[in-house]
Design an enzyme around this catalytic site. Structure first.
Site, PDB file in Angstrom:
ATOM      1  N   GLU A 248       0.885  -1.167   0.000  1.00 56.27           N
ATOM      2  CA  GLU A 248       0.000   0.000   0.000  1.00 56.27           C
ATOM      3  C   GLU A 248       0.917   1.209   0.000  1.00 56.27           C
ATOM      4  O   GLU A 248       1.540   1.536   1.007  1.00 56.27           O
ATOM      5  CB  GLU A 248      -0.923  -0.025   1.231  1.00 56.27           C
ATOM      6  CG  GLU A 248      -2.153   0.853   1.061  1.00 56.27           C
ATOM      7  CD  GLU A 248      -1.883   2.319   1.336  1.00 56.27           C
ATOM      8  OE1 GLU A 248      -1.542   3.056   0.376  1.00 56.27           O
ATOM      9  OE2 GLU A 248      -1.989   2.730   2.492  1.00 56.27           O
ATOM     10  N   CYS A 284      -2.493   8.750   2.946  1.00 57.99           N
ATOM     11  CA  CYS A 284      -2.383   8.199   1.589  1.00 57.99           C
ATOM     12  C   CYS A 284      -3.566   8.571   0.720  1.00 57.99           C
ATOM     13  O   CYS A 284      -3.445   8.625  -0.508  1.00 57.99           O
ATOM     14  CB  CYS A 284      -2.261   6.679   1.660  1.00 57.99           C
ATOM     15  SG  CYS A 284      -0.781   6.097   2.495  1.00 57.99           S
TER      16      CYS A 284
END
Length: 477
Positions: A248, A284
């Site tokens: 990720e 993110c």
């Protein structure tokens, strides 16, 4: 915080051979805590212990895994404020946001406890032709084995939880390397895990610097590597050998405001302010690129800039503060350089500026060139870029013109536009009616392109941490 010194955890046990790792108060700059720093021998022992724990973890019945996770959930509730304060100090996260992250930690373990007893298999119809008459097939999910987890600084509780909780639910022992910049939350989680009946060696938590964690990437005894962080993840994947790898790796999330949103523009602005600037933009899925229909653009810009300009910045312990410090001086310097680069090539800074030290105000820009780093890379700071559009499909293409693809947001009342966005956008998730920063901890989560591979979210992560085992039975009659 309850103590100024923290051990690391090796094979379920606290170890304090030194106090060599200094953890700073990100607002004050002073040393807030000292943490025991493991050496190469400890890393080897942790890996060996995790491998030895594979069989007892696999044998741990689902109800026992559930009870362990339920114990953790209860203890995190009891230590809620302690965890929030540790997060506020070590990450510079405003205390209100820190409390919210503790709530997400609790939610994640709670959902994992529920899912621990739902890891089911499948009955297969194998009689697809005459030659398979009398054959029956069955599958069940089994743990992949010992795992290594590497987590970043920005969500020191929740991103740890999204690896640890599903691992326990799936029956996988693990070695966790939290960020050495923000290890305290992970070590408090370790303290709670040490209270449980997990088999010996089931977990180790080692707050190593990244350059000393090579064995967690390369050792073939580990069956899975799950990494959350920057683009270095692709290099780690290349070094990981035969093990399964989940990545990720962030993004530069975009959000569209369609032409039909005038009646609720204030609500859209409110959510966009949150998405762009909560946690000082260090998320993110923080909103970085905002595309607004040209009919609404002047009004949206005025309201958004006015709201951003008054966001309070300062000590994250202050209940009224919205923006705390970014993680370190290097991150602040990089963001200032990217803003300067954009403005030197024609961008207009609508609010914000240099700030002081690690404190950056909310910055809003327009007319940013699409080849500027502030547009094409992950800013990971309190910066948002505005741009008008006229055609909805063209706006979708603008979002897709990125090497990242984690999540995107679309504010629209048109079902046609919502479904078109879902069809066209090259991202892991499309959020309609809200910002891409929205995440609930049981939903599948992950990206495409440079944003990574694999999925988190409890059920999805359990799926990644287990593998299907087939049984075929022939009816002898």
């Amino acid at each position: 915080m309850a103590t100024q010194r923290y051990p690391y955890y090796l094979a379920n046990a606290a170890q304090s051979p030194n106090a060599d790792l200094e953890v700073t108060d990100k607002f004050r700059g002073s040393v807030a805590a000292r943490v025991a720093l493991p050496d190469a021998t400890a890393v080897e022992q942790a890996i060996a212990a995790a491998v030895s724990a594979e069989a007892p973890m696999r044998a741990l019945p689902p109800y026992a895994r559930q009870q362990i996770l339920e114990h953790c959930t209860a203890r995190f509730r009891e230590r809620h404020e302690e965890l929030a304060l540790a997060l506020c100090v070590e990450a510079g996260k405003p205390i209100r946001d820190a409390r919210g992250e503790v709530t997400r930690l609790i939610d994640t373990f709670k959902v994992a406890a529920e899912e621990a007893v739902r890891i089911d298999g499948e009955v297969l119809n194998l009689e697809i032709s005459a030659r398979a008459r009398g054959y029956r097939g069955f599958t069940r999910r089994v743990p992949v084995g010992a795992c290594s987890f590497i987590t970043p600084f920005n969500f020191p509780l929740n991103l740890v939880a999204h690896k640890v909780a599903p691992a326990i639910a799936a029956g996988c022992p693990f070695v966790l390397k939290p960020s050495e910049k923000t290890p305290l939350g992970a070590l408090i989680i370790g303290e709670v895990l040490a209270e449980t009946t997990l088999p010996e060696g089931a977990f180790s938590i080692l707050p190593l610097p990244g350059e000393r964690a090579g064995a967690l990437v390369e050792d073939d005894r580990l069956k899975l590597l799950s990494f959350t962080g920057g683009q270095i993840g692709w290099q780690l994947k290349a070094r990981a050998g035969r093990k399964k790898v989940l990545l990720e790796l962030g993004g530069n999330a975009a959000c569209i405001v369609d032409a039909d949103q005038r009646a609720r523009l204030d609500a859209v602005v409110e959510r966009m302010i949150f998405g762009a600037f909560y946690q000082s933009g260090q998320s993110c899925i923080g909103v970085q690129r905002i595309l607004v229909h040209s009919d609404l653009y002047p009004d949206f810009r005025q309201r958004f800039v006015a709201a951003a300009a008054v966001l309070r910045i300062g000590d994250p312990r202050d209940e009224a503060v919205f923006l705390g410090p970014v993680i370190d001086a290097a991150a602040a310097a990089r963001l200032r350089a990217w803003i300067d680069e954009a403005t030197s090539t024609g961008a207009r800074l609508l609010c914000g500026g240099a700030g002081t030290a690690q404190l950056l105000p909310a910055c809003v820009l327009e007319n940013v060139a699409h080849n500027a780093r502030l547009w094409r890379e992950e800013a990971f700071g309190p910066v948002a870029v505005l741009e008008p559009f006229n055609d909805f499909d063209a706006a979708l293409h603008t979002i897709n013109d990125s090497t990242y693809g984690l999540q995107a947001g679309v504010f629209t009342d048109s079902m046609t536009h919502a479904l078109r966005a879902w069809d066209m956008l090259e991202v892991g998730g499309v959020i309609v009616g809200d910002v891409p920063s929205f995440r609930v901890d049981n939903m599948p989560y992950g990206g495409v392109k440079r944003s990574g591979l694999g999925r988190e979210g409890i059920r999805a992560a359990i799926g990644e941490m287990t593998e299907s085992r087939l049984l075929v039975i022939r009816d002898g009659t």
